[in-house]
Motif scaffolding. Structure first.
Motif, PDB file in Angstrom:
ATOM      1  N   GLY A  37      40.535  47.381  52.353  1.00 15.57           N
ATOM      2  CA  GLY A  37      40.566  46.020  52.864  1.00 15.57           C
ATOM      3  C   GLY A  37      40.197  45.001  51.796  1.00 15.57           C
ATOM      4  O   GLY A  37      39.108  45.051  51.235  1.00 15.57           O
ATOM      5  N   ALA A  38      41.093  44.071  51.531  1.00 15.12           N
ATOM      6  CA  ALA A  38      40.872  43.044  50.514  1.00 15.12           C
ATOM      7  C   ALA A  38      40.488  41.719  51.186  1.00 15.12           C
ATOM      8  O   ALA A  38      41.211  41.253  52.072  1.00 15.12           O
ATOM      9  CB  ALA A  38      42.132  42.848  49.672  1.00 15.12           C
ATOM     10  N   PRO A  39      39.368  41.107  50.797  1.00  9.59           N
ATOM     11  CA  PRO A  39      38.989  39.828  51.402  1.00  9.59           C
ATOM     12  C   PRO A  39      39.958  38.694  51.059  1.00  9.59           C
ATOM     13  O   PRO A  39      40.028  37.697  51.762  1.00  9.59           O
ATOM     14  CB  PRO A  39      37.594  39.563  50.826  1.00  9.59           C
ATOM     15  CG  PRO A  39      37.518  40.387  49.589  1.00  9.59           C
ATOM     16  CD  PRO A  39      38.377  41.588  49.829  1.00  9.59           C
ATOM     17  N   PHE A  40      40.699  38.882  49.975  1.00  7.55           N
ATOM     18  CA  PHE A  40      41.720  37.909  49.579  1.00  7.55           C
ATOM     19  C   PHE A  40      42.808  38.673  48.825  1.00  7.55           C
ATOM     20  O   PHE A  40      42.636  39.833  48.466  1.00  7.55           O
ATOM     21  CB  PHE A  40      41.118  36.805  48.696  1.00  7.55           C
ATOM     22  CG  PHE A  40      40.470  37.323  47.435  1.00  7.55           C
ATOM     23  CD1 PHE A  40      41.195  37.492  46.260  1.00  7.55           C
ATOM     24  CD2 PHE A  40      39.115  37.673  47.434  1.00  7.55           C
ATOM     25  CE1 PHE A  40      40.598  37.990  45.112  1.00  7.55           C
ATOM     26  CE2 PHE A  40      38.515  38.177  46.285  1.00  7.55           C
ATOM     27  CZ  PHE A  40      39.263  38.329  45.124  1.00  7.55           C
ATOM     28  N   VAL A  41      43.934  38.013  48.593  1.00  5.23           N
ATOM     29  CA  VAL A  41      45.037  38.648  47.874  1.00  5.23           C
ATOM     30  C   VAL A  41      44.863  38.406  46.374  1.00  5.23           C
ATOM     31  O   VAL A  41      44.901  37.265  45.921  1.00  5.23           O
ATOM     32  CB  VAL A  41      46.396  38.077  48.335  1.00  5.23           C
ATOM     33  CG1 VAL A  41      47.532  38.766  47.594  1.00  5.23           C
ATOM     34  CG2 VAL A  41      46.564  38.241  49.832  1.00  5.23           C
ATOM     35  N   PRO A  42      44.624  39.450  45.574  1.00  2.00           N
ATOM     36  CA  PRO A  42      44.425  39.254  44.135  1.00  2.00           C
ATOM     37  C   PRO A  42      45.699  38.746  43.455  1.00  2.00           C
ATOM     38  O   PRO A  42      46.758  39.376  43.545  1.00  2.00           O
ATOM     39  CB  PRO A  42      44.059  40.659  43.630  1.00  2.00           C
ATOM     40  CG  PRO A  42      43.610  41.411  44.851  1.00  2.00           C
ATOM     41  CD  PRO A  42      44.441  40.862  45.970  1.00  2.00           C
ATOM     42  N   ASN A  43      45.587  37.628  42.779  1.00  2.00           N
ATOM     43  CA  ASN A  43      46.744  37.049  42.095  1.00  2.00           C
ATOM     44  C   ASN A  43      47.375  37.991  41.063  1.00  2.00           C
ATOM     45  O   ASN A  43      48.603  37.999  40.907  1.00  2.00           O
ATOM     46  CB  ASN A  43      46.366  35.722  41.437  1.00  2.00           C
ATOM     47  CG  ASN A  43      46.245  34.604  42.459  1.00  2.00           C
ATOM     48  OD1 ASN A  43      46.965  34.581  43.459  1.00  2.00           O
ATOM     49  ND2 ASN A  43      45.325  33.676  42.232  1.00  2.00           N
ATOM     50  N   PRO A  44      46.569  38.793  40.314  1.00  2.00           N
ATOM     51  CA  PRO A  44      47.192  39.708  39.349  1.00  2.00           C
ATOM     52  C   PRO A  44      48.179  40.674  39.998  1.00  2.00           C
ATOM     53  O   PRO A  44      49.176  41.056  39.378  1.00  2.00           O
ATOM     54  CB  PRO A  44      46.000  40.458  38.747  1.00  2.00           C
ATOM     55  CG  PRO A  44      44.857  39.513  38.880  1.00  2.00           C
ATOM     56  CD  PRO A  44      45.090  38.820  40.190  1.00  2.00           C
ATOM     57  N   LEU A  45      47.925  41.072  41.243  1.00  2.00           N
ATOM     58  CA  LEU A  45      48.834  42.005  41.914  1.00  2.00           C
ATOM     59  C   LEU A  45      50.164  41.325  42.228  1.00  2.00           C
ATOM     60  O   LEU A  45      51.237  41.915  42.044  1.00  2.00           O
ATOM     61  CB  LEU A  45      48.198  42.574  43.183  1.00  2.00           C
ATOM     62  CG  LEU A  45      46.890  43.346  42.994  1.00  2.00           C
ATOM     63  CD1 LEU A  45      46.462  43.983  44.310  1.00  2.00           C
ATOM     64  CD2 LEU A  45      47.023  44.414  41.907  1.00  2.00           C
ATOM     65  N   LEU A  46      50.108  40.088  42.684  1.00  2.00           N
ATOM     66  CA  LEU A  46      51.341  39.338  42.931  1.00  2.00           C
ATOM     67  C   LEU A  46      52.116  39.160  41.626  1.00  2.00           C
ATOM     68  O   LEU A  46      53.341  39.316  41.589  1.00  2.00           O
ATOM     69  CB  LEU A  46      51.015  37.975  43.547  1.00  2.00           C
ATOM     70  CG  LEU A  46      50.482  37.997  44.983  1.00  2.00           C
ATOM     71  CD1 LEU A  46      49.978  36.604  45.374  1.00  2.00           C
ATOM     72  CD2 LEU A  46      51.540  38.467  45.971  1.00  2.00           C
TER      73      LEU A  46
END
Length: 213
Positions: A155-164
């Protein structure tokens, strides 16, 4: 490491459960039918291996519920030869399912104990990811990017920009987003700065941890 007729029969029953719950991708169902899930669990849980439930593994983590594994994998639309990044190797069960689908799997685990166990265990079963990394999943794996799909198994509290940023054009990021309860979320990269977001309801995961190396 025994995988007998009884285990195979239990896997077939599990596949029927997943079909009733709405999983339709035949390749995903066949992968679930093939991977010996009982070998990824502590022997004290062997009777539960083919129930559609999550169970504890080492380092206070869990092996995901088979339905969750199948649901996330189906969203990825994996094709043979796809370059896939997995955030959270865990027991290696999801990794094995991706390998069964013919993906070139790169997987990151931040729990050193799990990383060591899984790195030795997967090859014993004949599953050989392209690379297993001990590191911070929030950062992804920029040196191997771009990826056709990325799956986050915590579970990620936010979407990590590096993954996008590490998704290929046309690529898909499947990530459960939230604190106590997560919303399964799909991001499809339509262009350099254009992402389409779709949400698929509530799931519950252990938290995605960072900066622990």
């Amino acid at each position: 490491m025994i995988d007998n007729t009884k285990h195979k029969g239990l896997r077939q029953k599990l596949v029927k459960v997943l079909e009733r719950k709405g999983i339709t991708d035949k390749a995903v169902l066949e992968a679930i039918n093939t991977v010996p899930r009982h070998l990824f669990m502590d022997s004290s849980f062997l009777d539960h291996a083919y129930q559609d439930k999550a169970f504890p593994i080492a380092a206070d983590q869990t092996i995901s519920q088979p339905y969750t594994v199948a649901f996330q994998t189906e969203l990825m639309k994996v094709e043979k030869g796809d370059k896939v990044l997995e955030i959270g190797t865990g027991s290696g069960y999801q990794t094995a399912v991706l390998c069964e689908l013919g993906a070139k799997v790169y997987s990151i685990e931040r729990q050193r104990e799990l990383f060591k166990l899984t790195s030795k265990f997967l090859p014993k079963l004949g599953y050989r990811p392209k690379k297993l990394i001990f590191g911070d999943g929030y950062k992804g794996l920029v040196e191997e990017a771009p990826f056709k799909s990325i799956i986050v198994t915590a579970g990620a509290p936010f979407v990590p920009n590096p993954l996008l940023a590490q998704l290929d054009i046309g690529g898909r990021l499947v990530i459960p987003v939230g604190e106590k309860v997560q919303i399964m979320t799909l991001f499809e990269r339509k262009g350099p700065k254009d992402f389409e977001k779709t949400e698929f309801g509530e799931f519950k995961f252990v938290p995605l941890l960072e900066n622990k190396n």
